[in-house]
Design an enzyme around this catalytic site. Structure first.
Site: not given
Length: 114
Positions: A80-82, A109
């Site tokens: 995951y990332c932002q 996220y």
């Protein structure tokens, strides 16, 4: 048709990448042996992350490659990332590196917290 189907398949085949919504992702990371990886920067990671996630910054290419080269390619990787943009790039890189199962958190996220 055979040539076109082969070309189409090659261009759209994401290999082992699957995008999961927050609920499915949450259930999956609570389960069996996995690698949970936050591909955001260290600053983003320190401002909040999913419990148990390891931070491997996508933008630190050498460190990224080194960290993943030490992982078992048969164990599922949950990224995951932002917002899912970087994690999709990371997922494609991992498939090229030979990882069998790569999962991405839909919406990143940002979606996890809401």
């Amino acid at each position: 048709m055979s040539i076109l189907s082969n070309l189409f398949k090659r261009n759209t085949d994401t290999g082992a990448i699957k995008v999961l919504d927050r609920e499915a992702y949450g259930k999956a990371i609570a389960g069996s042996k996995i690698n949970l990886v936050d591909v955001r920067t260290a600053k983003e990671y320190s401002s909040g992350h999913i419990k148990g996630a390891k931070n491997i910054d996508l933008f630190q290419k050498e460190a990224f490659n080194k960290a993943f080269s030490k992982m078992d390619k048969e164990i599922p990787v949950y990224l995951y990332c932002q917002s899912s943009m970087r994690s999709q790039k990371a997922a494609k890189r991992l498939v090229k590196m030979g990882f069998v199962s790569v999962f991405d958190l839909k919406g990143g996220y940002r979606n996890w917290n809401h």
